[in-house]
Design a protein around this motif. Structure first.
Motif, mmCIF file in Angstrom:
data_model
loop_
_atom_site.group_PDB
_atom_site.id
_atom_site.type_symbol
_atom_site.label_atom_id
_atom_site.label_comp_id
_atom_site.label_asym_id
_atom_site.label_seq_id
_atom_site.Cartn_x
_atom_site.Cartn_y
_atom_site.Cartn_z
ATOM 1 N N PHE A 84 3.930 -7.769 11.029
ATOM 2 C CA PHE A 84 4.808 -8.478 12.042
ATOM 3 C C PHE A 84 6.156 -7.870 12.267
ATOM 4 O O PHE A 84 6.290 -7.790 13.445
ATOM 5 N N LYS A 85 6.784 -7.345 11.344
ATOM 6 C CA LYS A 85 8.037 -6.677 11.589
ATOM 7 C C LYS A 85 7.809 -5.245 11.797
ATOM 8 O O LYS A 85 8.807 -4.818 12.478
ATOM 9 N N ASN A 86 6.901 -4.633 11.125
ATOM 10 C CA ASN A 86 6.761 -2.954 11.468
ATOM 11 C C ASN A 86 5.367 -2.853 11.376
ATOM 12 O O ASN A 86 4.817 -2.912 10.294
ATOM 13 N N LYS A 87 4.820 -2.319 12.510
ATOM 14 C CA LYS A 87 3.483 -2.056 12.737
ATOM 15 C C LYS A 87 3.237 -0.813 12.045
ATOM 16 O O LYS A 87 2.027 -0.577 11.808
ATOM 17 N N LEU A 88 4.197 0.092 11.573
ATOM 18 C CA LEU A 88 3.858 1.138 10.880
ATOM 19 C C LEU A 88 3.376 1.124 9.503
ATOM 20 O O LEU A 88 2.634 2.106 8.784
ATOM 21 N N VAL A 89 3.427 -0.091 8.836
ATOM 22 C CA VAL A 89 3.108 -0.105 7.604
ATOM 23 C C VAL A 89 1.436 -0.386 7.424
ATOM 24 O O VAL A 89 0.936 -0.302 6.280
ATOM 25 N N ILE A 90 0.839 -0.602 8.469
ATOM 26 C CA ILE A 90 -0.521 -0.530 8.406
ATOM 27 C C ILE A 90 -1.257 0.739 8.204
ATOM 28 O O ILE A 90 -2.396 0.862 7.347
ATOM 29 N N LYS A 91 -0.909 1.746 8.801
ATOM 30 C CA LYS A 91 -1.426 3.445 8.485
ATOM 31 C C LYS A 91 -1.488 3.534 6.908
ATOM 32 O O LYS A 91 -2.511 3.970 6.584
ATOM 33 N N PRO A 92 -0.298 3.345 6.445
ATOM 34 C CA PRO A 92 -0.589 3.863 4.798
ATOM 35 C C PRO A 92 -1.439 2.860 4.152
ATOM 36 O O PRO A 92 -2.426 3.250 3.290
ATOM 37 N N PHE A 93 -1.704 1.585 4.478
ATOM 38 C CA PHE A 93 -2.476 0.806 3.914
ATOM 39 C C PHE A 93 -3.824 1.203 3.957
ATOM 40 O O PHE A 93 -4.720 1.241 3.262
ATOM 41 N N LEU A 94 -4.225 1.590 5.222
ATOM 42 C CA LEU A 94 -5.635 1.884 5.541
ATOM 43 C C LEU A 94 -5.858 3.148 5.139
ATOM 44 O O LEU A 94 -7.075 3.513 4.563
ATOM 45 N N VAL A 95 -5.006 4.179 5.160
ATOM 46 C CA VAL A 95 -5.488 5.478 4.356
ATOM 47 C C VAL A 95 -5.572 5.391 3.010
ATOM 48 O O VAL A 95 -6.423 6.043 2.412
ATOM 49 N N THR A 96 -4.658 4.739 2.122
ATOM 50 C CA THR A 96 -4.726 4.278 0.842
ATOM 51 C C THR A 96 -6.121 3.903 0.458
ATOM 52 O O THR A 96 -6.723 4.208 -0.553
ATOM 53 N N HIS A 97 -6.420 2.713 1.372
ATOM 54 C CA HIS A 97 -7.728 1.924 1.059
ATOM 55 C C HIS A 97 -8.907 2.991 1.441
ATOM 56 O O HIS A 97 -10.035 2.699 0.396
ATOM 57 N N ALA A 98 -8.968 3.511 2.463
ATOM 58 C CA ALA A 98 -9.846 4.477 2.684
ATOM 59 C C ALA A 98 -10.116 5.619 1.540
ATOM 60 O O ALA A 98 -11.263 5.892 1.130
ATOM 61 N N ALA A 99 -9.107 5.860 1.114
ATOM 62 C CA ALA A 99 -9.138 7.238 -0.022
ATOM 63 C C ALA A 99 -9.768 6.510 -1.370
ATOM 64 O O ALA A 99 -10.395 7.012 -2.093
ATOM 65 N N LEU A 100 -9.155 5.147 -1.682
ATOM 66 C CA LEU A 100 -9.555 4.734 -2.820
ATOM 67 C C LEU A 100 -11.075 4.177 -2.855
ATOM 68 O O LEU A 100 -11.821 4.357 -3.741
ATOM 69 N N PHE A 101 -11.411 3.716 -1.839
ATOM 70 C CA PHE A 101 -12.908 3.199 -1.625
ATOM 71 C C PHE A 101 -13.832 4.699 -1.699
ATOM 72 O O PHE A 101 -14.807 4.374 -2.286
ATOM 73 N N THR A 102 -13.321 5.583 -1.039
ATOM 74 C CA THR A 102 -14.178 6.748 -1.031
ATOM 75 C C THR A 102 -14.262 7.362 -2.631
ATOM 76 O O THR A 102 -15.271 7.957 -2.903
ATOM 77 N N VAL A 103 -13.241 7.390 -3.132
ATOM 78 C CA VAL A 103 -13.329 7.707 -4.619
ATOM 79 C C VAL A 103 -13.944 7.070 -5.373
ATOM 80 O O VAL A 103 -14.606 7.644 -6.501
ATOM 81 N N LEU A 104 -13.721 5.773 -5.370
ATOM 82 C CA LEU A 104 -14.507 4.883 -6.052
ATOM 83 C C LEU A 104 -16.215 4.970 -5.977
ATOM 84 O O LEU A 104 -16.942 4.813 -6.571
#
Length: 157
Positions: A84-104
């Motif tokens: 809500f305060k900063n829209k830029l925090v979504i990108k690292p969240f999505l990238v981290t979870h995409a990488a984590l999901f792929t690795v697992l």
């Protein structure tokens, strides 16, 4: 462009990823031990203490799966409210979870020949994450479409 806004945020994601990775490995180890113990005794009778031990391991695997899912939901909630305060925090969240999901996912397939677990058991913790993620993506897509339609109707008047 940097993915993380600060060093603290990078450390936060690294710690989160390591905890998720360890929870997944703990789940796999416990479920593998449970099934191995059952396979050893599969041809004979199981004593009550062995049955109790296997039941306890099954309970712990379910607990680890819920902790895995709960940690994801907590992280998702934190990112949602931070966005809500900063829209830029979504990108690292999505990238981290995409990488984590792929690795697992790759790790699950790599562990298939090493463990006695079927692929469904190896991917079970990831399935709940995938369902939640797909639900949220579809929800955000519907919200995006509705906002776009609202803007177009406001512009036409």
């Amino acid at each position: 462009m940097k993915l993380f806004n600060s060093k603290a945020e990078r450390i936060y994601y690294i710690v989160y990823t390591i905890i998720m990775f360890l929870l997944y490995l703990g789940y796999v180890a416990l479920d593998n031990a449970r099934l191995s113990k059952g396979a050893i005794r599969g041809n004979g009778t199981i004593t009550e203490s062995e049955w109790e031990s296997m039941s306890q391991m099954a309970a712990w695997t379910v607990n680890l799966e819920f902790i895995f899912l709960g940690l994801f939901v907590v992280m998702l909630s934190i990112m949602y409210f931070r966005s809500f305060k900063n829209k830029l925090v979504i990108k690292p969240f999505l990238v981290t979870h995409a990488a984590l999901f792929t690795v697992l996912l790759v790790l699950g397939f790599a562990l298939l020949p090493v463990t006695t677990l079927p692929i469904g058991n190896l991917l079970q913790p990831l399935l709940s994450l995938a369902i939640i993620t797909l639900f949220l993506i579809s929800l955000f897509f519907v919200i995006f479409i509705l906002r776009t339609m609202k803007k177009k109707t406001e512009q036409s008047f």
